[in-house]
Design a protein around this motif. Structure first.
Motif, PDB file in Angstrom:
ATOM      1  N   GLY A  36       0.788  -1.219   0.000  1.00 31.17           N
ATOM      2  CA  GLY A  36       0.000   0.000   0.000  1.00 31.17           C
ATOM      3  C   GLY A  36       0.819   1.267   0.000  1.00 31.17           C
ATOM      4  N   THR A  37       2.126   1.128  -0.286  1.00 32.18           N
ATOM      5  CA  THR A  37       3.024   2.279  -0.336  1.00 32.18           C
ATOM      6  C   THR A  37       3.100   2.805  -1.761  1.00 32.18           C
ATOM      7  N   ARG A  38       2.897   4.100  -1.920  1.00 30.85           N
ATOM      8  CA  ARG A  38       2.937   4.676  -3.255  1.00 30.85           C
ATOM      9  C   ARG A  38       4.361   4.687  -3.790  1.00 30.85           C
ATOM     10  N   LEU A  39       4.506   4.316  -5.055  1.00 31.13           N
ATOM     11  CA  LEU A  39       5.818   4.329  -5.696  1.00 31.13           C
ATOM     12  C   LEU A  39       6.247   5.776  -5.889  1.00 31.13           C
ATOM     13  N   ASP A  40       7.492   6.081  -5.491  1.00 33.49           N
ATOM     14  CA  ASP A  40       7.943   7.476  -5.528  1.00 33.49           C
ATOM     15  C   ASP A  40       8.698   7.832  -6.798  1.00 33.49           C
TER      16      ASP A  40
END
Length: 360
Positions: A36-40
């Motif tokens: 659930g971590t947005r790709l940076d």
């Protein structure tokens, strides 16, 4: 000289949706990983890396007014238009798919009645003994339908069978998962007929395997990776690295076993048609196959590809590829009478199948 009964392909057809979606379409998408971590990374970098890994630059999506059975009908209609037979004389209609009809504005799966029944009705076939049924078997579903048709034809139970592969993966992929860029929509169809011959022709051998002990859930359904996406919808998910390793390990071996079953050396094969899942993966599979035979040089053009511009349409990739080949729509690629062609596919289950075919 005694005559034997063989299964031959006598007509093909496909439907390519007119809506072309390039990688540029995804540049502004918010992608997340499985935690659930947005790709940076910048969107342009994500899409560029994706194309390097998969070779996919664009894909086709169905227009909002069409569903999977519509695409299958259009491919079947194209195949029957090039066939000299009477559709009322078809013994079976086998439709491979995985998700049924999924509307553009409603992700719920609609599978009753079967897609095969819907397509038969749309074709106007009234013969009650034209048996229509669906086959969900992951991406290898269309090829498995051809394998089932071969059993019916060789046994004498049937003489003419229509096998369709149709899918709208664009409607079951998570818009916030990078893997969504793999998926596409489309449909392909073939007519197979029984033919008496003193020499082997058509389908020479086939092989299928299902690995479920550790691999059953490498492809599965799951929630969106985006933590803000509304709960309830399920999307196609996969363990990409494990799937890649599984395919490289098992698909070349399955093809080799099928060739041995047919009594055909790899050097006699003119074309290798592999399910269009990932360009780099298919190339690696081909290299592993030739390495099994200690053949250092792979013939140029032996593996025609469509994934760069059609993407992965699951069960539709192989029949579409075959139809384009036979219609002369792939540059510098064709199949001549007498050519030995290998078909192979891998997908959810995990299932793998292969077939050796001698063109007529």
């Amino acid at each position: 000289m005694s005559m034997n009964r063989y299964s031959v392909i006598t007509a093909t057809g496909s439907y390519l949706p007119p809506r072309t979606v390039s990688n540029q379409h995804f540049v502004d998408t918010a992608f997340y990983d499985a935690t659930g971590t947005r790709l940076d990374k910048p969107g342009a970098e994500i899409t560029s890396k994706f194309e390097q890994i998969t070779e996919i630059g664009e894909r086709r999506y169905a227009t909002d007014d069409l569903v999977t059975s519509d695409l299958g009908f259009l491919a079947a209609e194209a195949a029957l238009a090039s066939w000299e037979g009477n559709p009322e004389e078809l013994d079976y209609i086998i439709v491979a798919h995985n998700f049924g009809d999924v509307a553009a504005d409603n992700r719920r799966t609609d599978m009753v009645p079967t897609l095969a029944a819907r397509i038969k009705a749309r074709l106007g076939i009234r013969n009650p003994y034209t048996v229509a049924y669906d086959l969900p078997f992951g991406c290898p579903g269309w090829l498995q339908g051809v394998i089932q048709a071969n059993y019916f034809l060789r046994s004498g139970d049937a003489s003419r069978i229509l096998v369709i592969g149709t899918e709208t993966l664009s409607r079951v992929c998570d818009p916030h998962d990078r893997d969504s860029m793999l998926y596409a929509d489309g449909a392909g169809a073939v007519v197979l007929e029984a033919r008496a011959s003193a020499e082997p022709v058509g389908i020479l051998a086939h092989l299928t395997r299902s690995d479920t002990a550790q691999e059953a859930h490498l492809l599965r359904m799951g929630a969106s990776y985006s933590p803000t996406y509304p709960a309830g919808d399920l999307f196609l998910k996969m363990d990409g690295r494990k799937l890649y390793e599984y395919a490289l390990k098992t698909v070349p071996q399955a093809i080799q076993a099928c060739l041995e079953k047919a009594g055909v050396p790899l050097t006699a094969v003119r074309k290798v048609l592999i399910h269009q899942a990932n360009g780099k993966m298919d190339e690696a599979i081909l290299k592993r196959l030739y390495a099994l035979y200690n053949l250092p040089v792979i013939p140029a053009g032996v593996m025609p590809m469509t994934i760069s511009w059609l993407g992965n349409s699951s069960v539709a990739t192989l029949p579409t590829l075959l139809d384009l080949l036979l219609r002369g729509q792939l540059p510098n690629q064709r199949i001549e009478a007498g050519d030995v062609v290998v078909f192979a596919s891998v997908g959810a289950g995990m299932n793998i199948n292969a077939m050796v075919y001698q063109a007529i």
